[in-house]
Enzyme design. Structure first.
Site, mmCIF file in Angstrom:
data_model
loop_
_atom_site.group_PDB
_atom_site.id
_atom_site.type_symbol
_atom_site.label_atom_id
_atom_site.label_comp_id
_atom_site.label_asym_id
_atom_site.label_seq_id
_atom_site.Cartn_x
_atom_site.Cartn_y
_atom_site.Cartn_z
ATOM 1 N N SER A 66 -2.360 2.541 2.780
ATOM 2 C CA SER A 66 -2.174 1.766 1.768
ATOM 3 C C SER A 66 -1.387 0.717 1.978
ATOM 4 C CB SER A 66 -1.653 2.761 0.428
ATOM 5 O OG SER A 66 -1.196 1.875 -0.466
ATOM 6 N N SER A 67 -1.090 -0.135 1.311
ATOM 7 C CA SER A 67 -0.420 -1.480 1.253
ATOM 8 C C SER A 67 1.111 -1.126 1.251
ATOM 9 C CB SER A 67 -0.803 -2.648 0.542
ATOM 10 O OG SER A 67 -0.825 -2.169 -0.863
ATOM 11 N N CYS A 68 1.252 0.124 0.470
ATOM 12 C CA CYS A 68 2.755 0.678 0.119
ATOM 13 C C CYS A 68 3.555 0.896 1.195
ATOM 14 C CB CYS A 68 2.590 1.642 -1.098
ATOM 15 S SG CYS A 68 2.064 3.237 -0.469
ATOM 16 N N HIS A 106 -4.057 2.918 -12.012
ATOM 17 C CA HIS A 106 -3.471 1.856 -11.401
ATOM 18 C C HIS A 106 -3.637 0.641 -12.402
ATOM 19 C CE1 HIS A 106 -4.499 3.882 -7.588
ATOM 20 N NE2 HIS A 106 -3.109 3.293 -7.191
ATOM 21 N N TYR A 164 4.733 8.773 -1.503
ATOM 22 C CA TYR A 164 3.279 8.604 -0.914
ATOM 23 C C TYR A 164 3.248 7.712 0.132
ATOM 24 C CZ TYR A 164 -1.241 6.465 -1.801
ATOM 25 O OH TYR A 164 -2.440 5.836 -1.961
ATOM 26 N N LYS A 182 1.740 8.604 3.917
ATOM 27 C CA LYS A 182 0.867 7.518 4.424
ATOM 28 C C LYS A 182 1.282 7.068 5.998
ATOM 29 C CE LYS A 182 -2.324 7.380 1.461
ATOM 30 N NZ LYS A 182 -3.890 7.947 1.837
HETATM 31 N N1 LIG Z 1 -7.049 3.062 -5.441
HETATM 32 C C1 LIG Z 1 -6.290 2.162 -4.701
HETATM 33 O O1 LIG Z 1 -6.088 1.473 -5.334
HETATM 34 C C2 LIG Z 1 -6.111 2.551 -3.330
HETATM 35 C C3 LIG Z 1 -6.466 3.662 -2.826
HETATM 36 N N2 LIG Z 1 -6.089 3.959 -1.276
HETATM 37 C C4 LIG Z 1 -6.483 5.138 -0.674
HETATM 38 O O2 LIG Z 1 -7.946 5.293 -0.496
HETATM 39 C C5 LIG Z 1 -8.315 6.770 -0.622
HETATM 40 C C6 LIG Z 1 -9.155 7.100 -1.898
HETATM 41 O O3 LIG Z 1 -8.261 6.461 -2.910
HETATM 42 P P1 LIG Z 1 -9.333 6.537 -4.326
HETATM 43 O O4 LIG Z 1 -10.726 6.783 -3.957
HETATM 44 O O5 LIG Z 1 -8.965 5.492 -4.951
HETATM 45 O O6 LIG Z 1 -8.848 8.024 -4.835
HETATM 46 P P2 LIG Z 1 -9.391 8.912 -5.997
HETATM 47 O O7 LIG Z 1 -8.271 9.662 -6.681
HETATM 48 O O8 LIG Z 1 -10.627 8.495 -6.905
HETATM 49 O O9 LIG Z 1 -10.154 9.853 -4.865
HETATM 50 C C7 LIG Z 1 -9.427 11.131 -4.291
HETATM 51 C C8 LIG Z 1 -10.508 12.003 -3.730
HETATM 52 O O10 LIG Z 1 -9.642 12.879 -3.030
HETATM 53 C C9 LIG Z 1 -10.016 14.210 -3.367
HETATM 54 N N3 LIG Z 1 -8.821 15.005 -3.373
HETATM 55 C C10 LIG Z 1 -7.658 15.047 -3.545
HETATM 56 N N4 LIG Z 1 -6.872 16.225 -3.602
HETATM 57 C C11 LIG Z 1 -7.776 17.082 -3.009
HETATM 58 C C12 LIG Z 1 -7.615 18.378 -2.030
HETATM 59 N N5 LIG Z 1 -6.482 18.923 -2.158
HETATM 60 N N6 LIG Z 1 -8.652 18.828 -1.530
HETATM 61 C C13 LIG Z 1 -9.804 18.097 -1.330
HETATM 62 N N7 LIG Z 1 -10.095 17.104 -1.839
HETATM 63 C C14 LIG Z 1 -9.026 16.253 -2.506
HETATM 64 C C15 LIG Z 1 -10.550 14.287 -4.604
HETATM 65 O O11 LIG Z 1 -11.718 15.189 -4.733
HETATM 66 P P3 LIG Z 1 -12.293 15.775 -5.872
HETATM 67 O O12 LIG Z 1 -12.905 14.817 -6.860
HETATM 68 O O13 LIG Z 1 -13.365 16.522 -5.353
HETATM 69 O O14 LIG Z 1 -11.261 16.498 -6.759
HETATM 70 C C16 LIG Z 1 -11.024 12.989 -5.158
HETATM 71 O O15 LIG Z 1 -12.485 12.619 -5.067
HETATM 72 C C17 LIG Z 1 -6.862 7.446 -0.559
HETATM 73 O O16 LIG Z 1 -6.491 7.529 0.628
HETATM 74 C C18 LIG Z 1 -6.052 6.372 -1.094
HETATM 75 O O17 LIG Z 1 -4.642 6.372 -0.738
HETATM 76 C C19 LIG Z 1 -5.363 2.890 -0.558
HETATM 77 C C20 LIG Z 1 -5.060 1.770 -1.347
HETATM 78 C C21 LIG Z 1 -5.052 1.524 -2.678
HETATM 79 C C1 LIG Z 2 -2.182 1.065 -4.546
HETATM 80 C C2 LIG Z 2 -0.591 1.131 -5.039
HETATM 81 O O1 LIG Z 2 -0.601 1.453 -6.348
HETATM 82 C C3 LIG Z 2 0.769 1.897 -6.561
HETATM 83 O O2 LIG Z 2 1.612 0.848 -6.527
HETATM 84 P P1 LIG Z 2 1.439 -0.550 -7.477
HETATM 85 O O3 LIG Z 2 0.931 -1.728 -6.858
HETATM 86 O O4 LIG Z 2 2.817 -1.168 -8.069
HETATM 87 O O5 LIG Z 2 0.243 -0.150 -8.576
HETATM 88 P P2 LIG Z 2 0.157 -0.098 -9.987
HETATM 89 O O6 LIG Z 2 -1.369 -0.550 -9.992
HETATM 90 O O7 LIG Z 2 0.444 1.145 -10.662
HETATM 91 O O8 LIG Z 2 1.203 -1.283 -10.802
HETATM 92 C C4 LIG Z 2 1.155 -2.800 -10.343
HETATM 93 C C5 LIG Z 2 1.629 -3.491 -11.256
HETATM 94 O O9 LIG Z 2 1.315 -3.340 -12.567
HETATM 95 C C6 LIG Z 2 2.037 -3.226 -13.448
HETATM 96 N N1 LIG Z 2 1.452 -2.740 -14.844
HETATM 97 C C7 LIG Z 2 1.408 -3.407 -15.959
HETATM 98 N N2 LIG Z 2 0.548 -2.557 -17.044
HETATM 99 C C8 LIG Z 2 0.464 -1.614 -16.173
HETATM 100 C C9 LIG Z 2 -0.309 -0.335 -16.481
HETATM 101 O O10 LIG Z 2 -0.682 -0.135 -17.598
HETATM 102 N N3 LIG Z 2 -0.266 0.681 -15.733
HETATM 103 C C10 LIG Z 2 0.018 0.509 -14.373
HETATM 104 N N4 LIG Z 2 -0.060 1.497 -13.580
HETATM 105 N N5 LIG Z 2 0.692 -0.631 -13.904
HETATM 106 C C11 LIG Z 2 0.795 -1.454 -14.708
HETATM 107 C C12 LIG Z 2 3.074 -2.263 -12.840
HETATM 108 O O11 LIG Z 2 4.236 -2.187 -13.628
HETATM 109 C C13 LIG Z 2 3.317 -2.874 -11.567
HETATM 110 O O12 LIG Z 2 4.182 -4.143 -11.411
HETATM 111 C C14 LIG Z 2 1.477 2.897 -5.846
HETATM 112 O O13 LIG Z 2 0.672 4.023 -6.188
HETATM 113 C C15 LIG Z 2 1.310 2.460 -4.412
HETATM 114 O O14 LIG Z 2 1.668 3.843 -3.718
HETATM 115 C C16 LIG Z 2 -0.040 2.112 -4.014
HETATM 116 O O15 LIG Z 2 -0.417 2.289 -2.838
#
Ligand SMILES: NC(=O)C1=CN([C@@H]2O[C@H](COP(=O)(O)OP(=O)(O)OC[C@H]3O[C@@H](n4cnc5c(N)ncnc54)[C@H](OP(=O)(O)O)[C@@H]3O)[C@@H](O)[C@H]2O)C=CC1
Ligand SMILES: C[C@H]1O[C@H](OP(=O)(O)OP(=O)(O)OC[C@H]2O[C@@H](n3cnc4c(=O)[nH]c(N)nc43)[C@H](O)[C@@H]2O)[C@@H](O)[C@@H](O)C1=O
Length: 307
Positions: A108-110, A180, A137, A141
């Site tokens: 992830s970008s974090c 998010h 987190y 990562k």
């Molecule tokens: N969403 C985002 O903005 C970002 C996501 N990523 C990365 O992309 C990847 C996918 O994210 P995303 O699709 O958004 O996440 P989701 O939460 O939508 O999906 C995560 C999946 O992981 C599975 N999972 C979690 N815990 C377990 C476990 N203990 N055993 C088996 N499976 C597990 C879940 O399976 P089940 O449904 O079967 O429970 C779920 O389907 C991650 O690595 C995340 O860090 C990176 C940057 C940004």
């Molecule tokens: C993908 C990324 O996601 C997380 O980091 P983040 O970029 O800060 O993600 P976020 O989507 O939660 O917030 C982005 C911005 O948006 C603002 N904000 C406004 N209103 C809401 C709101 O209602 N919900 C949330 N969640 N944020 C809000 C919030 O305050 C922040 O300034 C980490 O999990 C990190 O680990 C990671 O990988």
């Protein structure tokens, strides 16, 4: 990766894993295997070992993780560290032991320092302190990246790491607190419109900047890199374009058709001020995103409405 190779997508029920599954199916890959977390808890080392020894996947997309927005990261700090460490360590070690041909780890970008220069280049990793709200987190990562590097260095494994920017799209998590920003705002604006509320409150100051990539574009990039990239160094995946949270809220307001006022809740954390990806490496490899932000938000809103 050939069309008849055995490919395991870890996390296929999630937004990203689901998009990778759609892409592989659309491209004609015929032997994709999946397990839900109920069927295979990836934190369980013995279960993961047995799964890999029995199924012997040849290619692995590691898209399973404990995932959430700024509030979830900051609240469930133990799970974000423990679950993610266990999932990636178990899968990467089993992949090595069973001779997986290639594995892609999604970070992830974090992982980059909170105040790193912008745009974020891949070599800024470990050059400064992390953002406090998502440090557990990010540490997990970063460990995943280092596991891929170490198994490559010591055992010659072709394990690659990609760093997606903030993602959104079909199958996102629309939980009001743990999601998010984009799915959270889609839900909040929609509900406010339906109730006729005069205003919607956005967390933080509205001034942090974020970059957003549509999950199906990310899946295209992942498959592209699985086919075309075999190096140790991580690769950023993003659009290379960002906007403020206030600007983002304006687009969501327009797409959902909410007509009231925008308020900001300064008691909520802003997180990292900016995290714009440097995507020159990815561009150099021949990949670019296709879904414009507004178009993607329109599709995501339709996905939300279909739930
Ligand atoms: N969403 C985002 O903005 C970002 C996501 N990523 C990365 O992309 C990847 C996918 O994210 P995303 O699709 O958004 O996440 P989701 O939460 O939508 O999906 C995560 C999946 O992981 C599975 N999972 C979690 N815990 C377990 C476990 N203990 N055993 C088996 N499976 C597990 C879940 O399976 P089940 O449904 O079967 O429970 C779920 O389907 C991650 O690595 C995340 O860090 C990176 C940057 C940004
Ligand atoms: C993908 C990324 O996601 C997380 O980091 P983040 O970029 O800060 O993600 P976020 O989507 O939660 O917030 C982005 C911005 O948006 C603002 N904000 C406004 N209103 C809401 C709101 O209602 N919900 C949330 N969640 N944020 C809000 C919030 O305050 C922040 O300034 C980490 O999990 C990190 O680990 C990671 O990988």
């Amino acid at each position: 990766m050939e069309k008849n190779n055995k490919i395991y997508i870890a996390g296929h029920r999630g937004m990203v894993g689901g998009a990778i599954l759609r892409k592989l199916k659309a491209e004609g890959y015929t032997d994709v295997i999946t397990r839900s977390s109920a069927e295979l808890d990836l934190r369980d080392q013995n279960a993961v070992n047995t799964f890999f020894e029995t199924e012997k996947p040849e290619y692995v997309f590691l898209a399973a993780a404990k995932v959430g927005g700024i509030h979830a990261n900051n609240t469930y700090r133990a799970e974000f560290l423990y679950d993610n460490l266990m999932i990636e360590a178990n899968i990467i070690h089993s992949a090595y032991k069973t001779g997986v041909k290639k594995l892609m780890f999604l970070g992830s970008s974090c992982i980059y320092p909170k105040l790193a220069p912008q745009p974020l280049r891949e070599d800024y990793l470990l050059t400064g302190p992390l953002e406090q709200t998502n440090e557990p987190y990010a540490i997990a990562k970063i460990t995943g990246i280092k596991l891929c590097e170490a198994y490559r260095d010591q055992y010659g494994c072709n394990f690659i790491s990609v760093m997606p920017t903030n993602l959104y799209g079909i199958g996102d998590n629309y939980h009001p607190e743990n999601s998010h920003v984009l799915p959270a705002l889609i839900r909040r604006f929609h509900e406010a419109k339906m109730k006729g509320d005069p205003s919607v409150t956005v967390w933080g100051s509205g001034s942090p900047k974020r970059e957003f990539l549509y999950a199906d574009d990310l899946a295209n990039a992942c498959v592209y890199l699985m086919l075309n990239y075999n190096e140790k160094e991580l690769v950023n995946i993003g659009t290379g374009e960002d906007l403020t949270i206030k600007e983002l809220a304006g687009i969501v307001k327009e797409v959902t058709g909410f007509e009231g006022e925008l308020l900001f809740d300064a008691s909520k954390p802003d997180g990292t001020p900016r995290k714009l990806m440097d995507v020159s490496k990815l561009s150099g490899l021949g990949w670019k995103y296709t879904t414009a932000l507004k178009e993607g938000i329109e599709k995501a809103y339709q996905d939300f409405l279909s739930k």
